[in-house]
Design a protein around this motif. Structure first.
Motif, PDB file in Angstrom:
ATOM      1  N   ASP A 162       0.833  -1.200   0.000  1.00  0.00           N
ATOM      2  CA  ASP A 162       0.000   0.000   0.000  1.00  0.00           C
ATOM      3  C   ASP A 162       0.871   1.254   0.000  1.00  0.00           C
ATOM      4  O   ASP A 162       0.584   2.227  -0.698  1.00  0.00           O
ATOM      5  N   ALA A 163       1.942   1.240   0.794  1.00  0.00           N
ATOM      6  CA  ALA A 163       2.858   2.383   0.850  1.00  0.00           C
ATOM      7  C   ALA A 163       3.516   2.593  -0.507  1.00  0.00           C
ATOM      8  O   ALA A 163       3.700   3.734  -0.952  1.00  0.00           O
ATOM      9  N   LYS A 208       7.919   7.569   0.823  1.00  0.00           N
ATOM     10  CA  LYS A 208       9.378   7.521   0.781  1.00  0.00           C
ATOM     11  C   LYS A 208       9.914   6.839   2.043  1.00  0.00           C
ATOM     12  O   LYS A 208       9.373   7.015   3.124  1.00  0.00           O
ATOM     13  N   GLY A 209      10.975   6.055   1.901  1.00  0.00           N
ATOM     14  CA  GLY A 209      11.611   5.391   3.028  1.00  0.00           C
ATOM     15  C   GLY A 209      10.869   4.177   3.540  1.00  0.00           C
ATOM     16  O   GLY A 209      11.139   3.678   4.627  1.00  0.00           O
ATOM     17  N   ARG A 210       9.920   3.676   2.761  1.00  0.00           N
ATOM     18  CA  ARG A 210       9.065   2.567   3.213  1.00  0.00           C
ATOM     19  C   ARG A 210       9.836   1.283   3.483  1.00  0.00           C
ATOM     20  O   ARG A 210       9.462   0.502   4.338  1.00  0.00           O
ATOM     21  N   SER A 211      10.942   1.058   2.770  1.00  0.00           N
ATOM     22  CA  SER A 211      11.667  -0.202   2.932  1.00  0.00           C
ATOM     23  C   SER A 211      12.328  -0.323   4.302  1.00  0.00           C
ATOM     24  O   SER A 211      12.583  -1.426   4.769  1.00  0.00           O
ATOM     25  N   ALA A 237       4.481  -0.667  12.351  1.00  0.00           N
ATOM     26  CA  ALA A 237       3.799   0.465  12.989  1.00  0.00           C
ATOM     27  C   ALA A 237       4.057   1.757  12.229  1.00  0.00           C
ATOM     28  O   ALA A 237       3.146   2.589  12.056  1.00  0.00           O
ATOM     29  N   GLN A 238       5.279   1.950  11.746  1.00  0.00           N
ATOM     30  CA  GLN A 238       5.600   3.155  10.991  1.00  0.00           C
ATOM     31  C   GLN A 238       4.843   3.183   9.666  1.00  0.00           C
ATOM     32  O   GLN A 238       4.363   4.236   9.242  1.00  0.00           O
ATOM     33  N   LEU A 239       4.728   2.030   9.027  1.00  0.00           N
ATOM     34  CA  LEU A 239       3.969   1.962   7.778  1.00  0.00           C
ATOM     35  C   LEU A 239       2.498   2.299   8.024  1.00  0.00           C
ATOM     36  O   LEU A 239       1.878   3.018   7.238  1.00  0.00           O
ATOM     37  N   GLU A 240       1.945   1.792   9.119  1.00  0.00           N
ATOM     38  CA  GLU A 240       0.536   2.084   9.451  1.00  0.00           C
ATOM     39  C   GLU A 240       0.339   3.588   9.636  1.00  0.00           C
ATOM     40  O   GLU A 240      -0.661   4.147   9.167  1.00  0.00           O
ATOM     41  N   ARG A 241       1.280   4.240  10.314  1.00  0.00           N
ATOM     42  CA  ARG A 241       1.168   5.684  10.549  1.00  0.00           C
ATOM     43  C   ARG A 241       1.358   6.492   9.276  1.00  0.00           C
ATOM     44  O   ARG A 241       0.746   7.537   9.093  1.00  0.00           O
TER      45      ARG A 241
END
Length: 108
Positions: free
Chosen positions: A85-86, A92-95, A100-104
């Protein structure tokens, strides 16, 4: 809607899943769809089908998954789903992000 390529075992499995879904209150058509998808995925994982997608063969079985990806369970979406989804949203920086960071980072 058992298929001709299905064995007797797969036909029984289909009927069992369909009946179970109907008992849970799922509509007849949706129950048939769920049952057929489950049986076909199990066939792919067992090497019984001529064609199989990568997700069908590499993913965990539908029985073991048991609603873990229903988007409403305790775990919600998997990290891989959030990552995809990201990616679609161009985050940016998704990898390097945690679940939790992806959810936010994703819009609701």
């Amino acid at each position: 809607m058992p298929q001709q390529a299905w064995s007797k075992k797969r036909e029984r499995q289909y009927e069992h899943i369909k009946d179970s879904q109907v008992q849970r209150g799922t509509g007849e058509g949706r129950a048939e769809e769920i049952a057929a998808r489950t049986v076909n995925k199990n066939r792919a994982q067992a090497g019984e089908s001529d064609q199989a997608s990568r997700t069908s063969t590499e993913d965990i079985s539908p029985q073991r998954r048991g609603g873990k990806r229903s988007h409403s369970g305790s775990g919600g979406r998997t990290k891989e789903q959030l990552y995809q989804d990201a990616k679609r949203h161009g985050v940016k920086g998704r990898s390097k992000m945690s679940k939790a960071q992806l959810e936010r980072a994703l819009p609701d």
